[in-house]
Design a protein around this motif. Structure first.
Motif, PDB file in Angstrom:
ATOM      1  N   VAL A 128      -5.050 -34.238  -2.380  1.00 10.21           N
ATOM      2  CA  VAL A 128      -5.873 -35.432  -2.566  1.00 10.21           C
ATOM      3  C   VAL A 128      -7.248 -35.083  -3.128  1.00 10.21           C
ATOM      4  O   VAL A 128      -7.632 -35.548  -4.198  1.00 10.21           O
ATOM      5  CB  VAL A 128      -6.006 -36.223  -1.246  1.00 10.21           C
ATOM      6  CG1 VAL A 128      -6.861 -37.466  -1.458  1.00 10.21           C
ATOM      7  CG2 VAL A 128      -4.629 -36.623  -0.719  1.00 10.21           C
ATOM      8  N   THR A 129      -8.002 -34.281  -2.397  1.00  9.37           N
ATOM      9  CA  THR A 129      -9.383 -33.990  -2.772  1.00  9.37           C
ATOM     10  C   THR A 129      -9.654 -32.498  -2.700  1.00  9.37           C
ATOM     11  O   THR A 129      -9.197 -31.831  -1.768  1.00  9.37           O
ATOM     12  CB  THR A 129     -10.366 -34.738  -1.847  1.00  9.37           C
ATOM     13  OG1 THR A 129     -10.208 -36.144  -2.045  1.00  9.37           O
ATOM     14  CG2 THR A 129     -11.800 -34.373  -2.156  1.00  9.37           C
ATOM     15  N   TRP A 150      -3.786 -42.448  -4.289  1.00 11.95           N
ATOM     16  CA  TRP A 150      -2.449 -42.728  -3.769  1.00 11.95           C
ATOM     17  C   TRP A 150      -1.341 -42.169  -4.653  1.00 11.95           C
ATOM     18  O   TRP A 150      -0.352 -41.630  -4.148  1.00 11.95           O
ATOM     19  CB  TRP A 150      -2.258 -44.238  -3.632  1.00 11.95           C
ATOM     20  CG  TRP A 150      -2.986 -44.853  -2.484  1.00 11.95           C
ATOM     21  CD1 TRP A 150      -3.881 -44.263  -1.649  1.00 11.95           C
ATOM     22  CD2 TRP A 150      -2.871 -46.215  -2.035  1.00 11.95           C
ATOM     23  NE1 TRP A 150      -4.345 -45.157  -0.722  1.00 11.95           N
ATOM     24  CE2 TRP A 150      -3.747 -46.357  -0.930  1.00 11.95           C
ATOM     25  CE3 TRP A 150      -2.146 -47.310  -2.471  1.00 11.95           C
ATOM     26  CZ2 TRP A 150      -3.881 -47.571  -0.249  1.00 11.95           C
ATOM     27  CZ3 TRP A 150      -2.288 -48.515  -1.801  1.00 11.95           C
ATOM     28  CH2 TRP A 150      -3.135 -48.644  -0.692  1.00 11.95           C
ATOM     29  N   GLU A 151      -1.500 -42.306  -5.953  1.00 11.85           N
ATOM     30  CA  GLU A 151      -0.410 -41.976  -6.872  1.00 11.85           C
ATOM     31  C   GLU A 151      -0.549 -40.600  -7.522  1.00 11.85           C
ATOM     32  O   GLU A 151       0.396 -40.100  -8.128  1.00 11.85           O
ATOM     33  CB  GLU A 151      -0.319 -43.039  -7.976  1.00 11.85           C
ATOM     34  CG  GLU A 151      -0.155 -44.464  -7.479  1.00 11.85           C
ATOM     35  CD  GLU A 151       1.135 -44.670  -6.706  1.00 11.85           C
ATOM     36  OE1 GLU A 151       2.084 -43.865  -6.894  1.00 11.85           O
ATOM     37  OE2 GLU A 151       1.201 -45.632  -5.910  1.00 11.85           O
ATOM     38  N   ALA A 157      -4.473 -42.344   1.840  1.00 14.33           N
ATOM     39  CA  ALA A 157      -3.894 -41.318   0.959  1.00 14.33           C
ATOM     40  C   ALA A 157      -3.468 -40.100   1.768  1.00 14.33           C
ATOM     41  O   ALA A 157      -2.378 -39.528   1.554  1.00 14.33           O
ATOM     42  CB  ALA A 157      -4.903 -40.914  -0.125  1.00 14.33           C
ATOM     43  N   HIS A 158      -4.300 -39.683   2.709  1.00 15.86           N
ATOM     44  CA  HIS A 158      -3.958 -38.539   3.555  1.00 15.86           C
ATOM     45  C   HIS A 158      -2.811 -38.868   4.505  1.00 15.86           C
ATOM     46  O   HIS A 158      -1.995 -37.991   4.831  1.00 15.86           O
ATOM     47  CB  HIS A 158      -5.187 -38.081   4.337  1.00 15.86           C
ATOM     48  CG  HIS A 158      -6.128 -37.239   3.532  1.00 15.86           C
ATOM     49  ND1 HIS A 158      -6.017 -35.865   3.467  1.00 15.86           N
ATOM     50  CD2 HIS A 158      -7.167 -37.561   2.744  1.00 15.86           C
ATOM     51  CE1 HIS A 158      -6.964 -35.382   2.684  1.00 15.86           C
ATOM     52  NE2 HIS A 158      -7.673 -36.398   2.226  1.00 15.86           N
ATOM     53  N   LEU A 159      -2.753 -40.106   4.953  1.00 18.61           N
ATOM     54  CA  LEU A 159      -1.645 -40.491   5.833  1.00 18.61           C
ATOM     55  C   LEU A 159      -0.316 -40.435   5.091  1.00 18.61           C
ATOM     56  O   LEU A 159       0.705 -40.017   5.655  1.00 18.61           O
ATOM     57  CB  LEU A 159      -1.895 -41.886   6.413  1.00 18.61           C
ATOM     58  CG  LEU A 159      -3.073 -41.980   7.387  1.00 18.61           C
ATOM     59  CD1 LEU A 159      -3.291 -43.423   7.819  1.00 18.61           C
ATOM     60  CD2 LEU A 159      -2.841 -41.092   8.599  1.00 18.61           C
ATOM     61  N   PHE A 160      -0.304 -40.849   3.819  1.00 23.05           N
ATOM     62  CA  PHE A 160       0.925 -40.719   3.026  1.00 23.05           C
ATOM     63  C   PHE A 160       1.372 -39.260   2.988  1.00 23.05           C
ATOM     64  O   PHE A 160       2.552 -38.952   3.138  1.00 23.05           O
ATOM     65  CB  PHE A 160       0.701 -41.222   1.598  1.00 23.05           C
ATOM     66  CG  PHE A 160       0.449 -42.704   1.469  1.00 23.05           C
ATOM     67  CD1 PHE A 160       1.009 -43.607   2.355  1.00 23.05           C
ATOM     68  CD2 PHE A 160      -0.345 -43.200   0.442  1.00 23.05           C
ATOM     69  CE1 PHE A 160       0.778 -44.976   2.234  1.00 23.05           C
ATOM     70  CE2 PHE A 160      -0.587 -44.561   0.311  1.00 23.05           C
ATOM     71  CZ  PHE A 160      -0.031 -45.448   1.211  1.00 23.05           C
ATOM     72  N   PHE A 166      -9.367 -36.086   9.558  1.00 24.83           N
ATOM     73  CA  PHE A 166      -8.615 -35.160  10.405  1.00 24.83           C
ATOM     74  C   PHE A 166      -8.043 -35.881  11.622  1.00 24.83           C
ATOM     75  O   PHE A 166      -6.889 -35.670  12.008  1.00 24.83           O
ATOM     76  CB  PHE A 166      -9.505 -33.999  10.843  1.00 24.83           C
ATOM     77  CG  PHE A 166      -8.795 -32.987  11.687  1.00 24.83           C
ATOM     78  CD1 PHE A 166      -7.850 -32.124  11.131  1.00 24.83           C
ATOM     79  CD2 PHE A 166      -9.040 -32.896  13.045  1.00 24.83           C
ATOM     80  CE1 PHE A 166      -7.183 -31.196  11.907  1.00 24.83           C
ATOM     81  CE2 PHE A 166      -8.375 -31.969  13.834  1.00 24.83           C
ATOM     82  CZ  PHE A 166      -7.453 -31.118  13.260  1.00 24.83           C
ATOM     83  N   VAL A 167      -8.845 -36.760  12.209  1.00 26.49           N
ATOM     84  CA  VAL A 167      -8.371 -37.537  13.347  1.00 26.49           C
ATOM     85  C   VAL A 167      -7.196 -38.421  12.933  1.00 26.49           C
ATOM     86  O   VAL A 167      -6.174 -38.508  13.644  1.00 26.49           O
ATOM     87  CB  VAL A 167      -9.510 -38.397  13.933  1.00 26.49           C
ATOM     88  CG1 VAL A 167      -8.964 -39.452  14.886  1.00 26.49           C
ATOM     89  CG2 VAL A 167     -10.520 -37.516  14.636  1.00 26.49           C
TER      90      VAL A 167
END
Length: 380
Positions: free
Chosen positions: A18-19, A50-51, A343-346, A194-195
């Protein structure tokens, strides 16, 4: 004894596409944030996060339409908010709204990628409206009509400003807030992200992960730092003895809000971009004195402590220039960062492993159990 890194300083806890933070620069999906700031928009950055790529024109238009379609706030949430105390902390009210929204979402507990994408759209689209609703509720203003009037807008910065102010905002304000949201959209494994990933690693639902992230962002060392910056500047005042104020704080070993960063040591790349936005909005408002004060403190802190301002420092002045009350500054952070959280959850759901670190025990050992009768006798 194992070596302990307090605060997980420097610990690598995940792989992510992502980043990237490298050489004091920030990249979203490989694109420098400075380039995105110059040419992109918040919604385009959400699509990118997201993509993994920038959208075509038709895709971006369709994405904005989908955001607009998911933005409406269920009527039950207005009733719920009206029963909550106006004096409650804004981030606590926001957290309550997000949590309550999960109970009204039929997709909340579904574990398919499609359902999670729909939930993410709703979270990103509604967060500006939730923030505006909280602001109006705390100010004792009418909520539902103003918020619903902005609910069909796929431009998230405009939706917030229209809902919060209760009127159509100037395009220059929309553009400034849009760029500010863009700069706050993601930042690798910060505390709230992170959480969120930790919660998702248990295979809990996306709402629970975002509620936890909002709770983490509420802290003054994370999302609350921008509010702390403005509080400090107001305590000094444009004509105040800023050098004595800062020197006294440093002598007492107190934190100067908005300075220093766990990752960046030579300067946050977002700082000059936010400084330029602050100059623009404060100039329009006739309040450039606040920027001049902030710049004097910045120069002093670098001279005496070698510290540079972080993202919160000038973001606070941008929000002031937009007429947003300082207690709502953390909410602005949450609105923007929902893009990165989701995005991180995906990523976490797609390649999950339970996040379960260990701790080094430092308490007493081999303590014998004493029956309660003997405890009572020994303590008499």
């Amino acid at each position: 004894m194992a070596h302990v890194l307090r605060g997980l300083d420097g610990v690598v806890a995940a792989t992510s596409g992502v980043t990237q933070i490298t050489d004091e620069r920030l990249f979203y999906r490989g694109i420098a944030v400075e380039d995105l700031f110059a040419h992109s928009t918040h919604e385009e950055v959400i699509f990118l996060l997201w993509e993994g790529r920038l959208p075509m024109a038709e895709e971006l238009a369709a994405f904005r339409d989908r955001l607009a379609g998911e933005a409406h706030v269920p009527a039950e949430l207005y009733t719920f908010l009206a029963r909550l105390p106006r004096t409650a902390p804004p981030m606590s009210l926001l957290r309550a709204l997000v949590d309550a929204a999960s109970l009204l979402d039929e997709d909340a507990e579904k574990r398919t990628p499609e359902a999670r994408r729909t939930v993410a759209l709703r979270l990103v689209a509604r967060m500006p409206l939730f923030a505006a609703a909280v602001g109006r509720h705390r100010a004792g203003k009418e909520v539902e009509t103003a918020v619903e009037a902005a609910a069909g807008d796929g431009k998230l910065a405009r939706a917030f400003l229209r809902a919060f102010r209760g009127e159509e905002p100037p395009e220059e304000d929309v553009r400034v807030l849009d760029r500010t949201f863009l700069l706050h959209a993601d930042h690798e494994l910060n505390a709230s992200t992170f959480v969120a990933r930790s919660v998702a690693s248990t295979l809990s639902d996306m709402y629970s992960a975002v509620v936890a992230a909002v709770g983490a962002l509420k802290g003054p060392l994370h999302g609350g730092a921008n509010e702390g910056v403005m509080t400090m500047l107001e305590e000094i005042g444009p004509e105040g003895d800023w050098m004595r104020y800062v020197a006294d704080k440093l002598a007492r070993k107190e934190r100067i809000m908005g300075f220093g960063h766990r990752v960046y040591k030579r300067g946050d790349p977002r700082t000059p971009l936010l400084r330029s936005l602050a100059r623009e909005v404060l100039s329009r408002r006739g309040e450039i004195v606040w920027l001049e004060l902030a710049e004097r403190i910045e120069a002093y802190m670098e001279e005496v402590k070698g510290l540079k301002p972080n993202v919160d420092y000038y973001a606070a002045l941008v929000y002031r220039g937009l007429g947003i009350p300082k207690e709502m500054y953390p909410l602005m952070f949450a609105v923007a960062r929902t893009a990165g959280w989701t995005a991180h959850l995906f990523e976490q759901y797609a390649d999950n492993r339970l996040i379960r670190p260990r701790a080094v025990y430092v308490g007493p050992v081999s303590v014998p159990y004493v029956p309660i009768e003997q405890r009572d006798h020994e303590r008499r």
